[in-house]
Write an enzyme that holds these catalytic residues in place. Structure first.
Site, PDB file in Angstrom:
ATOM      1  CB  THR A  28      -0.892  -0.001   1.261  1.00 20.72           C
ATOM      2  OG1 THR A  28      -1.835  -1.055   1.138  1.00 20.72           O
ATOM      3  CG2 THR A  28      -1.647   1.307   1.429  1.00 20.72           C
ATOM      4  N   GLY A  81       6.094  -0.696  -0.019  1.00 19.10           N
ATOM      5  CA  GLY A  81       6.931   0.448   0.332  1.00 19.10           C
ATOM      6  C   GLY A  81       7.283   0.432   1.814  1.00 19.10           C
ATOM      7  CB  ALA A  82       9.552   0.857   4.014  1.00 17.12           C
ATOM      8  CG  ASP A  83       6.206   4.933   6.666  1.00 19.86           C
ATOM      9  OD1 ASP A  83       5.710   5.535   5.705  1.00 19.86           O
ATOM     10  OD2 ASP A  83       5.563   4.132   7.373  1.00 19.86           O
ATOM     11  CD  GLU A 102       1.505  -1.774   4.388  1.00 20.64           C
ATOM     12  OE1 GLU A 102       1.327  -1.049   3.414  1.00 20.64           O
ATOM     13  OE2 GLU A 102       2.059  -1.388   5.425  1.00 20.64           O
TER      14      GLU A 102
END
Ligand code: 5RP
Length: 217
Positions: A28, A81-83, A102
């Protein structure tokens, strides 16, 4: 070079790992938004599960075959994705409040692949760490948690309240264990390296690929 360009490059590199016939977990976020058209263009025969209603909607618009997470019990690959991405493979996820689904999908995947622009690469993870909390007993759960504030965000698709842990994260395994042990805390956004197989981070016109699974072997 723009962040959007980097997101696209990282995504295109990761999309090459997807082969005909695979079961695929779709993450996401705005980086994953580049994955969906890249996959649709390849016109492969796939079985996909989305980690959020927005990914599902976007994938279906592109005629990608998305099914509920019911009969599939493992994925060949999941891409997300990733932060924040640390050099050793620890991640912070959940900026988009989808980290519970996720993480379930990542844990069910033979190969969990992270795609990121260069702004996500950090030398050490920092707060906040997203949390999803069960609505039942929310005030009591909040009382047990320290340095946590509720996020002004809609409930998750599973009805959970979204919050953020703002305390120190020097001891990542310790914080993950602490947050994971609170009844009512459904899931936190710290993803350990054991979950992560590959990381693709784009910087400018090049893509750095780190295979954590190989470095563990
Ligand atoms: C959603 C997530 C996202 O993967 C993360 O927030 C990165 O999003 P973006 O690609 O938009 O920067 O964890 O819960």
């Amino acid at each position: 070079m723009s962040v959007e360009h980097e997101k696209q490059l990282a995504t295109e590199a990761a999309a090459e790992l997807i082969e005909d016939g695979m079961t695929v977990g779709l993450g996401t976020g705005s980086t994953v938004a580049y994955l969906l058209p890249a996959l649709a263009r390849r016109a492969l025969s796939l079985r996909c599960v989305a980690t959020s209603p927005r990914t599902e909607e976007a994938a279906l618009m592109l005629d990608l075959p998305v099914e509920p997470f019911g009969s599939i019990d493992r994925f060949d690959i999941a891409i997300d994705g990733a932060d924040q991405v640390a050099p050793d493979g620890w991640l912070v996820k959940g900026g988009g409040a989808a980290h519970t689904r996720e993480k379930i999908v990542a844990a069910a995947s033979d190969r969990f692949v992270v795609i990121a622009d260069s702004s996500k690469r950090v030398t050490a993870l920092r707060p906040p760490v997203p949390l999803e909390l069960l609505e039942f007993g929310l005030a009591a759960t909040m009382r047990l948690l320290h340095s946590v504030s509720l996020r002004n965000a809609p409930r998750s698709p599973d009805g959970g309240a979204i919050a953020d842990y703002q305390g120190a994260v020097d001891d990542l395994a310790g914080v993950a264990a602490l947050l994971g042990a609170i009844p009512g805390a459904v899931e936190h956004g710290l993803f350990p390296p054991a979950l992560v197989a590959d990381v693709f981070v784009a910087r400018g016109d090049s893509v750095e690929h780190h295979n954590h699974a190989k470095s563990r072997a």
